[in-house]
Write an enzyme that holds these catalytic residues in place. Sequence first.
Site, short mmCIF file in Angstrom:
data_model
loop_
_atom_site.label_atom_id
_atom_site.label_comp_id
_atom_site.label_asym_id
_atom_site.label_seq_id
_atom_site.Cartn_x
_atom_site.Cartn_y
_atom_site.Cartn_z
N SER A 112 0.81 -1.22 0.00
CA SER A 112 0.00 0.00 0.00
C SER A 112 0.84 1.27 0.00
CB SER A 112 -0.96 -0.04 1.18
OG SER A 112 -1.89 1.00 1.07
N HIS A 113 0.66 2.07 1.03
CA HIS A 113 1.31 3.38 1.11
C HIS A 113 2.72 3.31 1.67
CE1 HIS A 113 -0.73 2.21 4.68
NE2 HIS A 113 0.10 2.96 5.38
N ASP A 276 -2.51 6.45 -3.27
CA ASP A 276 -1.37 5.79 -2.63
C ASP A 276 -0.75 4.72 -3.53
OD1 ASP A 276 -3.42 3.94 -2.44
OD2 ASP A 276 -2.70 3.14 -0.53
N ASP A 278 -0.99 1.49 -3.95
CA ASP A 278 -1.81 0.50 -4.64
C ASP A 278 -3.14 1.06 -5.12
OD1 ASP A 278 -2.67 0.74 -1.97
OD2 ASP A 278 -3.50 -1.28 -1.96
N ASP A 280 -5.75 2.55 -3.62
CA ASP A 280 -7.03 2.48 -2.93
C ASP A 280 -7.32 3.69 -2.03
OD1 ASP A 280 -5.21 1.76 -0.99
OD2 ASP A 280 -6.13 -0.18 -0.50
N ARG A 281 -6.33 4.53 -1.82
CA ARG A 281 -6.58 5.71 -0.97
C ARG A 281 -6.68 6.97 -1.80
NH1 ARG A 281 -3.20 5.32 4.59
NH2 ARG A 281 -3.54 3.10 4.97
N LYS A 375 -11.52 -0.18 -1.04
CA LYS A 375 -11.59 1.27 -1.16
C LYS A 375 -10.95 1.65 -2.50
CE LYS A 375 -7.63 1.77 2.01
NZ LYS A 375 -7.48 0.48 2.71
C1 VG1 Z 1 -4.13 1.42 8.09
C2 VG1 Z 1 -5.32 2.35 8.19
C3 VG1 Z 1 -6.59 1.58 7.88
C4 VG1 Z 1 -6.47 0.91 6.52
C5 VG1 Z 1 -5.22 0.06 6.47
C6 VG1 Z 1 -4.97 -0.53 5.09
O1 VG1 Z 1 -4.24 0.39 9.04
O2 VG1 Z 1 -5.41 2.92 9.46
O3 VG1 Z 1 -7.68 2.46 7.92
O4 VG1 Z 1 -7.58 0.10 6.26
O5 VG1 Z 1 -4.08 0.83 6.80
O6 VG1 Z 1 -4.94 0.47 4.13
P1 VG1 Z 1 -3.45 0.43 10.43
O7 VG1 Z 1 -3.78 -0.88 11.07
O8 VG1 Z 1 -2.02 0.62 10.11
O9 VG1 Z 1 -4.00 1.61 11.19
V1 VG1 Z 1 -4.06 0.29 2.74
O10 VG1 Z 1 -4.21 1.65 1.82
O11 VG1 Z 1 -2.68 -0.24 3.34
O12 VG1 Z 1 -4.67 -1.11 1.93
CO CO Z 2 -3.49 1.31 -0.09
#
Ligand code: VG1
Ligand code: CO
Length: 542
Positions: A112-113, A276, A278, A280-281, A375
């Site tokens: 992800s990010h 981000d 991947d 989704d954000r 998302k």
């Molecule tokens: C974080 C965010 C959460 C999100 C998750 C995956 O998790 O707070 O809202 O769903 O990342 O997002 P955490 O447990 O680090 O707070 V992504 O864009 O990585 O698929």
């Molecule tokens: Co993401």
Amino acid sequence: MIKSLSTNPYSDQKPGTSGLRKKVPVFQQKNYAENFIQSIFDSLEGFAGETLVIGGDGRYYNREVIQKAIKMAAANGFGRVLVGRGGILSTPAASNVIRKYKAFGGIVLSASHNPGGPTEDFGIKYNVGNGGPAPEKVTDAIFDRTKVIDSYKIANVADVNLDVEGSQQVEDMTVTVIDPVADYAELMESLFDFSAIRKLISGGFRVVFDAMSAVTGPYAKEIIEKRLGAPKGSVMNFIPLPDFGGHHPDPNLVHARALYEIMMAHDAPDFGAASDGDGDRNLIIGKGIFVTPSDSLAILAANAHLAPGYAKGLAGIARSMPTSGAADRVAEKLGIGLYETPTGWKFFGNLLDEGMATICGEESAGTGSNHVREKDGLWAVLLWLNILAVRKESALDIVRQHWSTYGRNYYSRHDYEGVDSDAANGLITALRDKLAGLPGKNFGALTVETADDFSYNDPVDKSVSKNQGIRILFRGGSRVVFRLSGTGTSGATLRVYIERFEPDPARHDLDTQEALADLIAVADELAEIKARTGRQEPSVIT
Ligand code: VG1
Ligand code: CO
């Protein structure tokens, strides 16, 4: 087909909110990725001859793991693999492909990010047949399997050519390399009024989108520049790079600073957005105004009916518990259900499948709807553009009007990253022990109304998820929430979510951190953040 004995059982971490995330060198250990992938397959039933979708965000090690996954899918008996050209599929696009082609599931490679590169992060997540993240019972089964796995199956064949669309054969399995963008772009076109947005843009409305050298580049180029007619250059950093060009592809005010500065300049474009790693954000910045993700969710929900895909209205809204209550008042006004779930998109799946919720969101810049089961960053950007095209007002005006109608939720998240795990766990345990004594207690002008450790009863499958975050609610709608991240890869990350509800429009112009100052002080006092973490201030404030 060969059956190799595993020498390095993967073991130590339960796949978190979005699968397993580790540093690249960890994934590069002999048999490591293979063991995790085999553990996924071993936890599934009935996939013989079925279709598996594979793709990732293009980060370092993406192609290597895709080759492994394809050969393992063949050896395990899948009938077909659909893989994005170049190994690319954004998370929402993968969700769409799974649904559209009725695949059994999908493997999405992303952290992800989190930054990418030879010493940065990599990740593997599994999505089920509805296109959404595997529910807890599946991730638990995968985790249990990883502890005992001692072999995996892999086809002993040459690498597949990922760069040419079309079908190839890997033993008895067909691998089809697909255009990663086409199906997704078509889906967006079915939901939004592209001609209205095109008209807005050709009338001089300026859009800038920062793909942060991550996966959304090709998607945004095709949709925003090609199909919606934004001038070339409107999409910045549009080539997905293995190290994201050194960017930290987390679309917030810290890591998307360049975009923020463009949007705050006096000659700023009308609308700025980013996504981000991947895809989704989303980050939404109107000319002169950053829209917090929680406000964005509420505003999108209140205006969604202006887009063709949502013209019939919403069935309900779902938000994660730490997300602000702004969406709650929209749901109330619309007379529809509001569901509060634990952090992580997987908890929205049942509500979407059952038609209980149409739009969902998280404070961490995730928003989406029932069009896929993830998302979706670009979706949020396009819904905003559709609303702007119909309302013909600026983003700033739309936000301000929203606040005066519904009140404003001042909101901020303070992250303490890379904290010692024992210290972080100790902080949460100590807080939990205090909860029963808090209701009725005063902290300056703030009085605690309720305090608990959030527990979620899924209304559909009746599963119960406990310990999802400590929340302390004060009279008048203010609150502080504490939880530990499930997606970090080094040490622990403490997240503190702070929120104040302000109904009075005369008080809608305060600086956010100032508006929250008393709550921030109470959060530190209650959790002993400074003393327990040794940190004087958060590493990231969003
Ligand atoms: C974080 C965010 C959460 C999100 C998750 C995956 O998790 O707070 O809202 O769903 O990342 O997002 P955490 O447990 O680090 O707070 V992504 O864009 O990585 O698929
Ligand atoms: Co993401």
